[in-house]
Design a protein around this motif. Structure first.
Motif, PDB file in Angstrom:
ATOM      1  N   VAL A  94      -0.404 -10.326  -1.949  1.00  0.00           N
ATOM      2  CA  VAL A  94      -0.050  -9.002  -2.441  1.00  0.00           C
ATOM      3  C   VAL A  94       1.395  -8.721  -2.056  1.00  0.00           C
ATOM      4  O   VAL A  94       1.732  -8.720  -0.866  1.00  0.00           O
ATOM      5  N   PRO A  95       2.295  -8.495  -3.024  1.00  0.00           N
ATOM      6  CA  PRO A  95       3.686  -8.132  -2.713  1.00  0.00           C
ATOM      7  C   PRO A  95       3.732  -6.673  -2.253  1.00  0.00           C
ATOM      8  O   PRO A  95       3.884  -5.753  -3.047  1.00  0.00           O
ATOM      9  N   LEU A  96       3.617  -6.472  -0.961  1.00  0.00           N
ATOM     10  CA  LEU A  96       3.363  -5.130  -0.435  1.00  0.00           C
ATOM     11  C   LEU A  96       4.555  -4.191  -0.549  1.00  0.00           C
ATOM     12  O   LEU A  96       4.387  -2.969  -0.455  1.00  0.00           O
ATOM     13  N   SER A  97       5.760  -4.710  -0.742  1.00  0.00           N
ATOM     14  CA  SER A  97       6.889  -3.802  -0.999  1.00  0.00           C
ATOM     15  C   SER A  97       6.684  -3.061  -2.316  1.00  0.00           C
ATOM     16  O   SER A  97       6.898  -1.849  -2.407  1.00  0.00           O
ATOM     17  N   VAL A  98       6.251  -3.790  -3.330  1.00  0.00           N
ATOM     18  CA  VAL A  98       5.976  -3.178  -4.627  1.00  0.00           C
ATOM     19  C   VAL A  98       4.797  -2.215  -4.503  1.00  0.00           C
ATOM     20  O   VAL A  98       4.798  -1.114  -5.059  1.00  0.00           O
ATOM     21  N   THR A  99       3.776  -2.623  -3.761  1.00  0.00           N
ATOM     22  CA  THR A  99       2.614  -1.762  -3.546  1.00  0.00           C
ATOM     23  C   THR A  99       3.008  -0.462  -2.866  1.00  0.00           C
ATOM     24  O   THR A  99       2.572   0.629  -3.271  1.00  0.00           O
ATOM     25  N   LEU A 100       3.819  -0.554  -1.829  1.00  0.00           N
ATOM     26  CA  LEU A 100       4.207   0.628  -1.058  1.00  0.00           C
ATOM     27  C   LEU A 100       5.011   1.600  -1.903  1.00  0.00           C
ATOM     28  O   LEU A 100       4.777   2.818  -1.859  1.00  0.00           O
ATOM     29  N   VAL A 101       5.954   1.094  -2.673  1.00  0.00           N
ATOM     30  CA  VAL A 101       6.752   1.968  -3.531  1.00  0.00           C
ATOM     31  C   VAL A 101       5.870   2.688  -4.541  1.00  0.00           C
ATOM     32  O   VAL A 101       6.003   3.902  -4.770  1.00  0.00           O
ATOM     33  N   GLY A 102       4.950   1.950  -5.163  1.00  0.00           N
ATOM     34  CA  GLY A 102       4.039   2.574  -6.114  1.00  0.00           C
ATOM     35  C   GLY A 102       3.145   3.605  -5.464  1.00  0.00           C
ATOM     36  O   GLY A 102       2.887   4.676  -6.036  1.00  0.00           O
ATOM     37  N   ALA A 103       2.662   3.311  -4.265  1.00  0.00           N
ATOM     38  CA  ALA A 103       1.790   4.252  -3.563  1.00  0.00           C
ATOM     39  C   ALA A 103       2.527   5.544  -3.234  1.00  0.00           C
ATOM     40  O   ALA A 103       1.982   6.645  -3.401  1.00  0.00           O
ATOM     41  N   LEU A 104       3.754   5.433  -2.764  1.00  0.00           N
ATOM     42  CA  LEU A 104       4.534   6.629  -2.430  1.00  0.00           C
ATOM     43  C   LEU A 104       4.821   7.464  -3.681  1.00  0.00           C
ATOM     44  O   LEU A 104       4.745   8.700  -3.644  1.00  0.00           O
ATOM     45  N   ALA A 105       5.148   6.785  -4.782  1.00  0.00           N
ATOM     46  CA  ALA A 105       5.430   7.512  -6.022  1.00  0.00           C
ATOM     47  C   ALA A 105       4.178   8.207  -6.547  1.00  0.00           C
ATOM     48  O   ALA A 105       4.221   9.379  -6.956  1.00  0.00           O
ATOM     49  N   ALA A 106       3.044   7.504  -6.547  1.00  0.00           N
ATOM     50  CA  ALA A 106       1.803   8.094  -7.051  1.00  0.00           C
ATOM     51  C   ALA A 106       1.346   9.250  -6.172  1.00  0.00           C
ATOM     52  O   ALA A 106       0.940  10.308  -6.675  1.00  0.00           O
TER      53      ALA A 106
END
Length: 429
Positions: A94-106
């Protein structure tokens, strides 16, 4: 002298501020912000990693596949090497940098219209989340449909090249996103993010029936979010300092934009005493500090923990000291944000549960496995640069237990440190 207020009555919602007023255009804005943020981070990170040089228009499908895996979607690898040969491959990361950015935006988009509300009906919250979920589902289907590509594998020159040509076994590899699985897991990812945002944000309203749980859940949940983000910020500072002192700016940018939380949260678990097992073999490599790669690149599965890493470089004991500093700080934050009526043993219990769940989550999402191989006539992997294995798995339940133990100790200490702090539920007399 202080007087303690036994209960806090919620403030009524201002007129005209119903969540129901925020309809499809607002939900579309949330989904667009989330998907665009993830696509941009994935694209720039992959560009920095050299993926822009992939042949035959593979870059965009790889970007889409990266976003798919970032939200828990499934990307299946496949291979074809003619009638007498086969390729096999598997990848879980899981590319967690991409995950984290998406989570913060959502989370930010979901919470924005809920500000200045003390209470909201369950129907209101469910309706607002449902609008976002419907549009997110359509986005997931589009992302997964575009995340597919096939390209040839270069076997270099020499005997192996001649053999594959003679047997019409030139290897090809590709990937395809599983649309149903991506839609299902992507919706679960969104539901988890929205629920977590609702639980940890002090400014977000809760249905009246859930208000009694906010004193036990919200402060500890918020502290855990701050803790994991603090580790990411610390890892970012170290990465930027490495660029200044050692160079390799492009490679470091790729790590930051694709896998920085993977490293930061691995460091968190190691600092708390967790053990991982792993192996690196063949052409694969991990974008990790050199000492970690040395521990993992062995003939058999290796044990990765603070002791084995420090045996290669004693400076890695600092991970334990970071945990000793940051965990009591998180515990203090928990106690300071809690009502004064919460006792020290309750703080300890709340933080133990929160940290155990945090360790469970970080261990599950931090797992990595990859394998690629080419075999001819059904006989094993051909070796060379055509086979390899990468594995990193947590020893799960001991790590969760360590999280609970650390939470108990830090929670009690944080409650003692927060005693002089004026908290909700108290007024000076």
């Amino acid at each position: 002298m202080r007087l303690r207020i036994a209960s806090e009555r919620p403030v009524a919602a201002p007129a005209g501020r119903s969540v129901a007023r925020h309809g499809w255009p607002q939900a579309l804005a949330v989904v667009l912000a989330t998907s665009v943020a993830m696509l941009v981070v994935a694209a720039v990170g992959l560009w920095a990693a050299g993926a822009a040089d992939l042949p035959k228009g593979a870059f965009l499908p790889v970007v889409l596949a990266t976003v798919v895996t970032a939200v828990g979607g499934a990307v299946e690898l496949s291979g074809n090497a003619g009638e007498l040969a086969r390729t096999n491959a598997g990848l879980t990361v899981v590319p967690l940098s991409v995950t984290l950015v998406g989570a913060l935006a959502a989370a930010g988009g979901f919470l924005r219209p809920l500000r200045h509300r003390a209470v909201a009906g369950a129907g209101e919250l469910a309706g607002w989340a449902a609008r976002i979920a419907v549009l997110w589902l359509l986005t997931l289907v589009g992302l997964a449909s575009g995340a597919r590509h096939t390209f040839a594998v270069d076997v270099d020159s020499g005997t192996l090249d001649d053999l594959t040509d003679a047997l019409d076994a030139a290897p090809k590899a590709g990937f395809t996103a599983d649309v149903p699985q991506t839609a299902g897991f992507g919706l679960l990812w969104l539901a988890g993010i929205l629920l977590l945002a609702l639980l940890v944000s002090r400014g977000a309203p809760l249905p009246g029936r859930l208000l009694r749980f906010q004193a036990s859940v919200r402060p500890a949940g918020y502290a855990m979010v701050v803790l994991v983000l603090a580790y990411v910020v610390l890892a970012l500072v170290i990465a930027l300092a490495s660029v200044v002192t050692r160079g390799h700016a492009k490679e470091t940018l790729a790590v930051i934009l694709l896998g920085l939380p993977n490293l930061a949260w691995l460091a968190l678990t190691l600092g708390l005493g967790a053990t991982w097992q792993g192996r690196v073999d063949g052409p694969f490599g991990l974008p990790v500090p050199k000492v970690l790669a040395e521990v993992l690149r062995t003939p058999d599965v290796s044990t990765l923990n603070l002791r084995t890493v420090a045996a290669h470089d004693g400076r890695w004991w600092w991970l334990a000291w970071v945990a000793v500093v940051l965990l009591p700080a998180a515990a203090f934050l928990t106690a300071a944000r809690s009502p004064a009526r919460i006792r020290a043993w309750q703080h300890a219990l709340h933080l133990a549960v929160a940290l155990a769940l945090t360790m469970l989550t970080l261990c599950l999402i931090g797992r990595i496995s990859a394998h690629y191989g080419l075999s001819l006539l059904g006989i094993g992997d051909l070796g060379g640069n055509l086979s390899g294995e990468l594995l990193l798995e947590p020893v799960l339940w001991p790590a969760v237990g360590l999280g609970a133990l650390w939470g108990l100790l830090a929670g009690f200490l944080g409650a003692l440190l927060a005693r002089p702090v004026h908290r909700r539920g108290e007024v000076a007399a």
